[in-house]
Design a protein around this motif. Structure first.
Motif, mmCIF file in Angstrom:
data_model
loop_
_atom_site.group_PDB
_atom_site.id
_atom_site.type_symbol
_atom_site.label_atom_id
_atom_site.label_comp_id
_atom_site.label_asym_id
_atom_site.label_seq_id
_atom_site.Cartn_x
_atom_site.Cartn_y
_atom_site.Cartn_z
ATOM 1 N N ALA A 106 0.830 -1.210 0.000
ATOM 2 C CA ALA A 106 0.000 0.000 0.000
ATOM 3 C C ALA A 106 0.863 1.258 0.000
ATOM 4 C CB ALA A 106 -0.927 -0.009 1.215
ATOM 5 N N ARG A 107 1.957 1.248 0.744
ATOM 6 C CA ARG A 107 2.819 2.438 0.793
ATOM 7 C C ARG A 107 3.522 2.663 -0.542
ATOM 8 N NH1 ARG A 107 3.611 4.993 5.311
ATOM 9 N NH2 ARG A 107 5.648 5.781 4.653
ATOM 10 N N LYS A 108 3.825 1.608 -1.249
ATOM 11 C CA LYS A 108 4.432 1.780 -2.568
ATOM 12 C C LYS A 108 3.420 2.367 -3.549
ATOM 13 C CE LYS A 108 6.922 -0.616 -6.243
ATOM 14 N NZ LYS A 108 7.505 -1.909 -6.719
ATOM 15 N N VAL A 109 2.174 1.909 -3.478
ATOM 16 C CA VAL A 109 1.127 2.465 -4.340
ATOM 17 C C VAL A 109 0.934 3.951 -4.033
ATOM 18 C CG1 VAL A 109 -1.334 2.376 -4.882
ATOM 19 C CG2 VAL A 109 -0.036 0.254 -4.658
ATOM 20 N N GLU A 110 0.922 4.310 -2.772
ATOM 21 C CA GLU A 110 0.734 5.706 -2.389
ATOM 22 C C GLU A 110 1.883 6.575 -2.893
ATOM 23 O OE1 GLU A 110 0.382 5.599 1.800
ATOM 24 O OE2 GLU A 110 -1.575 4.601 1.809
ATOM 25 N N TYR A 473 -9.062 15.939 11.653
ATOM 26 C CA TYR A 473 -8.041 16.974 11.483
ATOM 27 C C TYR A 473 -7.450 16.973 10.074
ATOM 28 C CZ TYR A 473 -7.984 18.146 16.435
ATOM 29 O OH TYR A 473 -8.331 18.585 17.686
ATOM 30 N N GLY A 474 -7.999 16.164 9.186
ATOM 31 C CA GLY A 474 -7.516 16.130 7.817
ATOM 32 C C GLY A 474 -6.161 15.464 7.661
ATOM 33 N N ARG A 475 -5.888 14.461 8.499
ATOM 34 C CA ARG A 475 -4.588 13.808 8.474
ATOM 35 C C ARG A 475 -4.774 12.300 8.341
ATOM 36 N NH1 ARG A 475 -0.693 17.180 9.747
ATOM 37 N NH2 ARG A 475 0.737 15.455 10.057
ATOM 38 N N ASP A 476 -3.666 11.624 7.992
ATOM 39 C CA ASP A 476 -3.652 10.174 7.885
ATOM 40 C C ASP A 476 -2.936 9.622 9.112
ATOM 41 O OD1 ASP A 476 -2.762 7.462 7.244
ATOM 42 O OD2 ASP A 476 -3.487 7.873 5.224
ATOM 43 N N TRP A 477 -3.658 8.862 9.928
ATOM 44 C CA TRP A 477 -3.089 8.398 11.196
ATOM 45 C C TRP A 477 -1.893 7.486 10.976
ATOM 46 C CZ3 TRP A 477 -2.851 3.248 12.711
ATOM 47 C CH2 TRP A 477 -3.508 2.340 11.879
ATOM 48 N N ASP A 478 -1.922 6.684 9.910
ATOM 49 C CA ASP A 478 -0.805 5.775 9.632
ATOM 50 C C ASP A 478 0.459 6.568 9.306
ATOM 51 O OD1 ASP A 478 0.054 2.877 8.954
ATOM 52 O OD2 ASP A 478 0.625 4.011 7.167
ATOM 53 N N ASP A 479 0.330 7.585 8.466
ATOM 54 C CA ASP A 479 1.493 8.421 8.148
ATOM 55 C C ASP A 479 1.997 9.159 9.376
ATOM 56 O OD1 ASP A 479 1.346 7.602 5.545
ATOM 57 O OD2 ASP A 479 0.295 9.387 4.815
ATOM 58 N N ASP A 480 1.079 9.621 10.221
ATOM 59 C CA ASP A 480 1.491 10.354 11.420
ATOM 60 C C ASP A 480 2.277 9.458 12.374
ATOM 61 O OD1 ASP A 480 0.314 12.609 10.456
ATOM 62 O OD2 ASP A 480 -1.501 12.460 11.665
ATOM 63 N N MET A 481 1.835 8.223 12.559
ATOM 64 C CA MET A 481 2.543 7.316 13.461
ATOM 65 C C MET A 481 3.925 6.983 12.928
ATOM 66 S SD MET A 481 -0.406 4.708 14.853
ATOM 67 C CE MET A 481 0.697 4.059 16.098
ATOM 68 N N ARG A 482 4.044 6.786 11.642
ATOM 69 C CA ARG A 482 5.351 6.493 11.063
ATOM 70 C C ARG A 482 6.273 7.711 11.170
ATOM 71 N NH1 ARG A 482 5.369 1.762 8.276
ATOM 72 N NH2 ARG A 482 3.316 0.817 7.908
#
Length: 558
Positions: A106-110, A473-482
């Motif tokens: 999924a991260r590669k697709v993004e 808040y208009g954010r992606d929790w997965d990206d924020d944690m990483r």
């Protein structure tokens, strides 16, 4: 029964007695309903009858009304903002993937999608806009026309590895004509179930001018050639501008404002008149002598009065001048009248109807926050946010999903993105692999601190998730944690305090077990401490050590 008995029986009343009945509209006896007899038709017929006028009037209002133009900006900013951000969410359980591989794929697709979407030559057929800008243009088309019309061509272009392109068209290119014999509804050929089969698009030809070209809805592989996105409606092929219901009120606002503005401007242009308090010949008695009274000449007196005002000129164009009037004359000013306080009240209610029909709050549409409280702004924002999410999920998300799905189809077919089992396997599992979520602008808050405390309380109650809070808040929790993990790692490498260090024992890995063990041992007698080896000297008393240091200093001072 004989004839005589029949005559003796009381006669029955022949007058008609109304029977009791129940009905809507009070049996059509309400005077306010007289003449209100609209024709009952399907929504599609109403749309076709009014589509062109609604679109033309909506565009005119957007171009000529500051309020409507502001509403478009507010609605576009809250719904699309600078562009929705894609997060790939494949269903690893259905695909048979491990959680680690699902996240990695999924991260590669993004990453590849962001690279494609940010370059104009990659995503736009005209090479002018990024995908975020195409989203903004698509939403503006929805507000003006009630629908988004786009082509999805495959174009090979130097400097762009992907051939998937987006070409937005004004919905006026779609022929607004019916042909019942060919199942064409407003330029869309449909099957018996209403599914679009082809579209009749007007194209510009250098020789023939405008010509109609039928374009199939999908190609042989099922790839869509045309995207037509609109609000959901029963048995409707086309959409209509959401401003259609407020266009009349918009005109009323403009006319009411212009009328009151004209009255205010007329007030600055006043009329001045001279009026004498003495009537008839008595006006001249004080100016004549005994000898002159018998020889009074009105024309001569008028000349005298004219000579007076020639010397004492009344000039209203100059400030601070004192006019000396003829004896007995008064200078009167005539002013125009205007509505006064009624203007603000009337404009407020008209703008409230415009705002409500447009799906924004009165404060957002007008910028007028007089009398607004924290509770009222918060409640109004909550209601407006429901409209934002509905429009985002009905218009922008389907548009982005369709475009991204077929971009991903090309990426996997060409091998730029690896897929377990190859492209044939992807075709079988498309609905589970091509799943996306789109994050837009944050929800507006009247008080950020109070909102944050509310989320903190809900999180402590286990009544929410990080994903829900992040989307608010208009954010992606997965990206924020990483990102937080990367910042902690970098701080540890540089020997700096961790910015995201745990402040509670429950936030530490294994902290739950440690807390439970500590609770179990609470109140129990502790085992005796092991005796200190005799060879080890006892620890000195800190008080005695301090006294030994102070006493020599005191003796030296004495």
């Amino acid at each position: 029964m004989g004839l005589f008995e029949r005559f003796r029986r009381p006669a029955r009343s022949t007058s008609s007695v109304p029977k009791p009945k129940a009905a809507f509209f009070n049996g059509e006896k309400n005077p306010f309903l007289f003449g209100w007899n609209p024709q009952l038709r399907e929504h599609q017929q109403d749309v076709q009858a009014s589509w062109e006028k609604a679109a033309a009037r909506a565009i005119s209002a957007i171009q000529n009304s500051g309020f409507i133009a502001g509403i478009v900006e507010v609605a576009s900013g809250s719904t699309v903002g600078v562009g929705l951000r894609m997060a790939c969410r494949p269903d690893g359980d259905e695909l048979g993937w491990t959680a680690e591989y699902t996240t990695k794929w999924a991260r590669k697709v993004e990453a590849r999608h962001r690279a494609w979407a940010r370059k104009k030559l990659n995503c736009d057929a005209s090479g002018e806009y990024t995908l975020a800008q195409l989203q903004q243009a698509a939403f503006a088309s929805y507000l003006a026309y009630g629908e988004v019309l786009s082509l999805l061509p495959m174009i090979k272009r130097d400097g762009s590895p992907s051939m998937t392109k987006v070409k937005l068209l004004p919905p006026t290119r779609l022929v607004n004509r019916n042909d019942p014999t060919a199942n064409i509804v407003q330029g869309v050929k449909v099957d018996g179930w209403g599914m679009p089969l082809s579209y009749r698009i007007r194209e510009r030809d250098q020789v023939l001018g405008w010509r109609e070209v039928p374009i199939a809805a999908r190609d042989a592989d099922g790839r869509p050639n045309v995207l037509l996105v609109k609000d959901p409606a029963i048995a409707a092929t086309r959409g209509i501008s959401p401003f259609a219901s407020i266009l009349k009120v918009t005109r009323q606002v403009d006319q009411y404002f212009d009328g009151n503005m004209t009255a205010l401007m007329i007030q600055t242009i006043f009329a001045a008149t001279l009026r004498t308090n003495i009537s008839g010949a008595a006006a001249y008695d004080g100016l004549l002598t005994r000898n002159d009274k018998n020889e009074f000449d009105a024309a001569a007196f008028a000349n005298i009065k004219g000579d007076w005002y020639d010397e004492a000129k009344i000039d209203l164009s100059q400030h601070g001048r004192i006019a000396h009037l003829f004896p007995g004359d008064e200078l009167n000013f005539t002013e125009s009248k205007q509505t006064g306080a009624q203007f603000d009240h009337m404009m407020g209610w008209l703008m409230r109807e415009v705002s409500r029909g447009a799906g924004v709050t009165y404060e957002s549409a007008t910028g007028d926050y007089r009398g607004a409280t924290y509770s009222s702004v918060r409640m109004a924002g909550a209601v407006e946010w429901l409209t934002v999410m509905r429009r985002r999920n009905n218009i922008i998300t389907p548009f982005c999903d369709e475009v991204t799905e077929w971009w991903l189809d090309e990426e996997i077919a060409t091998g730029r993105i690896e897929y377990p089992g190859g492209y044939p396997k992807f075709l079988e599992q498309r609905e589970f692999a091509a799943k996306f979520s789109w994050t837009g602008p944050a929800r507006p808050q009247a008080d950020d601190y109070k909102t944050a405390k509310a989320y903190e309380t809900r999180k402590g109650m286990h009544a929410t998730t990080l994903q829900e809070i992040g989307e608010e808040y208009g954010r992606d929790w997965d990206d924020d944690m990483r990102q937080r993990a990367a910042e902690n790692t970098l701080a540890e490498e540089l020997n700096l305090p961790k910015p995201w260090a745990a402040v509670d024992i429950f936030e530490v890995k294994g902290g739950d077990d440690a807390a439970l063990k500590e609770a179990e041992n609470a109140g129990k007698p502790q085992p005796p401490q092991p005796a200190r080896p005799s060879s080890q000297a006892p620890e000195p008393d800190p008080a005695k050590v301090l006294a030994d240091e102070i006493e020599p200093k005191l003796e030296d001072e004495e």
